[in-house]
Scaffold this motif. Structure first.
Motif, mmCIF file in Angstrom:
data_model
loop_
_atom_site.group_PDB
_atom_site.id
_atom_site.type_symbol
_atom_site.label_atom_id
_atom_site.label_comp_id
_atom_site.label_asym_id
_atom_site.label_seq_id
_atom_site.Cartn_x
_atom_site.Cartn_y
_atom_site.Cartn_z
ATOM 1 N N PRO A 168 0.817 -1.219 0.000
ATOM 2 C CA PRO A 168 0.000 0.000 0.000
ATOM 3 C C PRO A 168 0.849 1.267 0.000
ATOM 4 O O PRO A 168 1.847 1.361 0.707
ATOM 5 N N GLY A 169 0.442 2.217 -0.836
ATOM 6 C CA GLY A 169 1.125 3.500 -0.899
ATOM 7 C C GLY A 169 2.411 3.508 -1.695
ATOM 8 O O GLY A 169 3.077 4.526 -1.771
ATOM 9 N N VAL A 170 2.774 2.380 -2.301
ATOM 10 C CA VAL A 170 4.026 2.288 -3.064
ATOM 11 C C VAL A 170 3.786 2.717 -4.505
ATOM 12 O O VAL A 170 2.818 2.314 -5.129
ATOM 13 N N GLN A 171 4.692 3.552 -5.002
ATOM 14 C CA GLN A 171 4.649 3.958 -6.394
ATOM 15 C C GLN A 171 5.759 3.241 -7.150
ATOM 16 O O GLN A 171 6.747 2.800 -6.558
ATOM 17 N N SER A 180 3.743 -6.151 -12.554
ATOM 18 C CA SER A 180 2.829 -5.017 -12.689
ATOM 19 C C SER A 180 2.423 -4.554 -11.293
ATOM 20 O O SER A 180 2.365 -5.354 -10.361
ATOM 21 N N LEU A 181 2.157 -3.262 -11.170
ATOM 22 C CA LEU A 181 1.764 -2.663 -9.899
ATOM 23 C C LEU A 181 0.487 -1.876 -10.133
ATOM 24 O O LEU A 181 0.457 -0.979 -10.975
ATOM 25 N N LYS A 182 -0.566 -2.252 -9.395
ATOM 26 C CA LYS A 182 -1.843 -1.565 -9.555
ATOM 27 C C LYS A 182 -2.545 -1.504 -8.206
ATOM 28 O O LYS A 182 -2.708 -2.535 -7.550
ATOM 29 N N ASP A 183 -2.928 -0.297 -7.803
ATOM 30 C CA ASP A 183 -3.668 -0.078 -6.564
ATOM 31 C C ASP A 183 -2.985 -0.706 -5.348
ATOM 32 O O ASP A 183 -3.631 -1.309 -4.487
ATOM 33 N N GLY A 184 -1.668 -0.595 -5.271
ATOM 34 C CA GLY A 184 -0.933 -1.089 -4.123
ATOM 35 C C GLY A 184 -0.713 -2.593 -4.097
ATOM 36 O O GLY A 184 -0.295 -3.138 -3.084
ATOM 37 N N VAL A 185 -0.973 -3.260 -5.212
ATOM 38 C CA VAL A 185 -0.760 -4.710 -5.298
ATOM 39 C C VAL A 185 0.237 -4.990 -6.419
ATOM 40 O O VAL A 185 0.008 -4.615 -7.568
#
Length: 135
Positions: free
Chosen positions: A49-52, A109-114
């Motif tokens: 969570p919160g990771v870009q 892939s990174l989407k919505d903190g997952v």
């Protein structure tokens, strides 16, 4: 607040802490990870969570997969912080990788903190049907 409370001065838009030792003030969390596999690949879903994307590091080396990330806590530019108790969490998790997996073809892939990682099996490690000849 008591008479002993001291406020840290702001530096470049961030709150400066009295303790400058990065390791002493960094909180490292182990992200929850779901793992499943089939005949073609191993898939990992990690909660970050919160990771870009620019604060995420995924590395494979010597049979280990390492996920490291830092969460970003946004502070509106017009907000003046007088006290901060929230530390920016650092996520870290390490896995052993089987030789059956092709680490050169990992998809992430990174989407919505997952974070979703798909690690395909090597062709020679995939199950295959052996045909039997009669006679």
């Amino acid at each position: 607040m008591t008479d002993n409370t001291q406020l840290a001065p702001r530096e470049n838009g961030a709150v400066a802490r009295a303790n400058t030792d990065e390791a002493a003030r960094r909180v490292t969390l182990t992200p929850a990870v779901d793992i499943w596999e089939d005949a073609h690949a191993v898939t990992l879903l990690a909660d970050l969570p919160g990771v870009q994307k620019d604060k995420l590091n995924i590395a494979v080396h010597d049979g280990s997969l390492t996920i490291e990330a830092e969460s970003v806590v946004p502070v509106p530019p017009n907000l003046a912080l007088s006290h901060v108790e929230l530390r920016v969490p650092h996520f870290s998790r390490r896995f052993s990788i089987s030789d059956d997996l092709d680490t050169s073809k990992i998809e992430a892939s990174l989407k919505d903190g997952v974070l979703k990682l798909s690690i395909p099996r090597r062709d020679e490690a995939k199950p295959r049907r052996i045909e039997v000849r009669a006679g």
